[in-house]
Design an enzyme around this catalytic site. Structure first.
Site, PDB file in Angstrom:
ATOM      1  N   HIS A 201     -33.138  17.384 -14.040  1.00 59.46           N
ATOM      2  CA  HIS A 201     -34.427  18.053 -14.232  1.00 59.46           C
ATOM      3  C   HIS A 201     -34.388  18.861 -15.531  1.00 59.46           C
ATOM      4  O   HIS A 201     -33.752  19.916 -15.603  1.00 59.46           O
ATOM      5  CB  HIS A 201     -34.715  18.963 -13.043  1.00 59.46           C
ATOM      6  CG  HIS A 201     -36.166  19.314 -12.871  1.00 59.46           C
ATOM      7  ND1 HIS A 201     -37.127  19.013 -13.809  1.00 59.46           N
ATOM      8  CD2 HIS A 201     -36.819  19.973 -11.867  1.00 59.46           C
ATOM      9  CE1 HIS A 201     -38.315  19.440 -13.386  1.00 59.46           C
ATOM     10  NE2 HIS A 201     -38.149  20.026 -12.208  1.00 59.46           N
ATOM     11  N   HIS A 204     -40.632  21.354 -16.680  1.00 56.25           N
ATOM     12  CA  HIS A 204     -41.372  22.314 -15.857  1.00 56.25           C
ATOM     13  C   HIS A 204     -40.864  23.751 -15.958  1.00 56.25           C
ATOM     14  O   HIS A 204     -41.048  24.549 -15.046  1.00 56.25           O
ATOM     15  CB  HIS A 204     -41.396  21.859 -14.398  1.00 56.25           C
ATOM     16  CG  HIS A 204     -42.075  20.547 -14.217  1.00 56.25           C
ATOM     17  ND1 HIS A 204     -41.942  19.790 -13.081  1.00 56.25           N
ATOM     18  CD2 HIS A 204     -42.892  19.841 -15.044  1.00 56.25           C
ATOM     19  CE1 HIS A 204     -42.639  18.682 -13.211  1.00 56.25           C
ATOM     20  NE2 HIS A 204     -43.235  18.690 -14.395  1.00 56.25           N
ATOM     21  N   TYR A 206     -37.797  25.000 -16.008  1.00 53.60           N
ATOM     22  CA  TYR A 206     -36.534  25.390 -15.400  1.00 53.60           C
ATOM     23  C   TYR A 206     -35.457  25.457 -16.482  1.00 53.60           C
ATOM     24  O   TYR A 206     -35.752  25.298 -17.672  1.00 53.60           O
ATOM     25  CB  TYR A 206     -36.214  24.467 -14.237  1.00 53.60           C
ATOM     26  CG  TYR A 206     -37.290  24.551 -13.168  1.00 53.60           C
ATOM     27  CD1 TYR A 206     -37.594  25.780 -12.566  1.00 53.60           C
ATOM     28  CD2 TYR A 206     -38.052  23.452 -12.803  1.00 53.60           C
ATOM     29  CE1 TYR A 206     -38.603  25.895 -11.621  1.00 53.60           C
ATOM     30  CE2 TYR A 206     -39.077  23.557 -11.864  1.00 53.60           C
ATOM     31  CZ  TYR A 206     -39.343  24.780 -11.278  1.00 53.60           C
ATOM     32  OH  TYR A 206     -40.355  24.905 -10.359  1.00 53.60           O
TER      33      TYR A 206
END
Length: 382
Positions: A201, A204, A206
């Site tokens: 990931h 977004h 993070y």
């Protein structure tokens, strides 16, 4: 380890196919390294914040959530953001893969998703400065959970907070090395749990996307500055994960193609990064947008993120997925046939309808015997 990765903003093409024949259909299979996927309708990673014991272990709810979508005909399922460490969680109610008990809790879910015909992977995440936020049992929704109620100190590339969240601690070199090690250890556990691929990931807002974004990363060491420096954490995580998973196991990376803010992360940087990721063993880019900085206007409408997927696919010459208010079968089919993406991710519509792929097959005129019905369900075909 010195920085050595070279970046270019020069656009490429996707093997010339963009200007050639029509792209694949929704129910065409797809092969990625050693993994075969039965169709191109995929379930994206959607956080459920449902680990009420706060131990990172998925529960019977998660079993029902994922296995029902596999029974409903999805070709591939990406498990929700799964923390690589306790302090890497978005909320106290997140799932994780930081210990072996969590491996055992995932194993039965992965097994039965695969038995139902879908491929299953896991999205590994560290929330960084967007961590320690509320979930239903804790309260404090959209704000920081205080330590006395189960929260923790967050970290980031710099000490700037996200909106009204608590300010993070800027990671030092030792902390960065620990994060890289945590991703590699979680990937090792993902293999042990039976997952067929790993997704990192980097979107977004993070931790990894915090390092990527010039509006958030104010470092003056090797992990800051130009694109090469800001991308170094992701590159080292990719290298560490690729080193511990099997050679024939696919590796995906999710990116935000833009943060929708002037002077921030943008499409050109995404394309340059994606080209480098492909050269280091990343097999697919999962293209999303936003979430990195607060207070931006996002032009949300059906398919609003699809043009970014198409441009990454063209410019980086790498397979991509498209996501973002893709809700209609004909809309999804058109995205693939137009070479906008290699697969589509059905998110919120799948929360409403676990059998979206079976309904789509019916609406597109596909014979039930050619649709991904479980054998016991064929009598109830549309």
């Amino acid at each position: 380890m010195a920085k050595s990765t070279q970046y270019s903003h020069k656009s490429g093409s996707h093997g010339g196919a963009i200007h050639g024949s029509k792209g694949p259909d929704l129910f065409d299979p797809m092969s990625i390294r050693g993994m075969r996927v039965r169709n191109r309708i995929w379930l994206p990673p959607m956080d459920t914040y449902s680990v009420f014991a706060r131990d990172g272990k998925p529960t019977p709810f998660h079993y029902q959530h994922y296995v029902s979508r596999a029974m409903g005909g999805f070709g591939l399922i990406i498990a929700e953001a799964t923390a690589v460490s306790p302090e890497g969680r978005i909320s106290p109610c997140d799932v994780g893969l930081w210990n072996d008990d969590q491996v055992e809790a995932w194993r039965w879910i992965v097994r039965d998703v695969r038995d139902a015909g879908a491929a299953m992977g896991v999205q590994l995440n560290h929330a960084g400065r967007k961590g320690s936020t509320g979930c239903v049992p804790t309260g404090h929704i959209a704000e920081t959970v205080p330590p006395e109620e189960g929260g923790w100190e967050t970290v980031g590339p710099s000490a700037d907070p996200y909106g009204r969240y608590a300010a993070p601690r800027a990671l030092d070199g030792e902390g960065i090395r620990a994060v890289i090690s945590d991703f590699a250890s979680a990937a090792t556990r993902a293999v042990a749990a039976g997952f067929q691929f790993v997704e990192i990931h980097a979107a977004h807002g993070y931790l990894i996307s915090q390092f990527l974004d010039p509006l958030v990363n104010h470092r003056d060491d090797e992990y800051g500055g130009d694109l090469e420096g800001r991308a170094l954490l992701l590159i080292r995580v990719v290298d560490a994960v690729r080193a511990v998973i099997p050679e024939d196991m696919p590796l995906f990376v999710r990116v935000s193609a833009t943060d929708w803010a002037p002077g921030g992360w943008d499409l050109d940087q995404t394309i340059a990064l994606s080209r480098t990721l492909a050269s280091r063993g990343v097999d697919l880019i999962d293209v999303s947008t936003g979430g990195i900085v607060p207070g931006v206007a996002v032009p949300v409408e059906p398919g609003y993120q699809v043009p970014f997927a198409r441009k990454v696919r063209q410019g980086a010459d790498v397979p991509v997925t498209a996501v973002g208010l893709i809700t209609k079968p004909k809309q999804a089919k058109r995205i693939l046939r137009n070479h906008d993406a290699d697969a589509v991710e059905i998110g919120r519509a799948a929360l409403r309808d676990p059998y979206w792929p079976l309904r789509a097959a019916h609406k597109l005129g596909i014979d039930a015997k050619d649709a991904p019905y479980p054998f016991p369900y064929q009598r109830g075909a549309f």
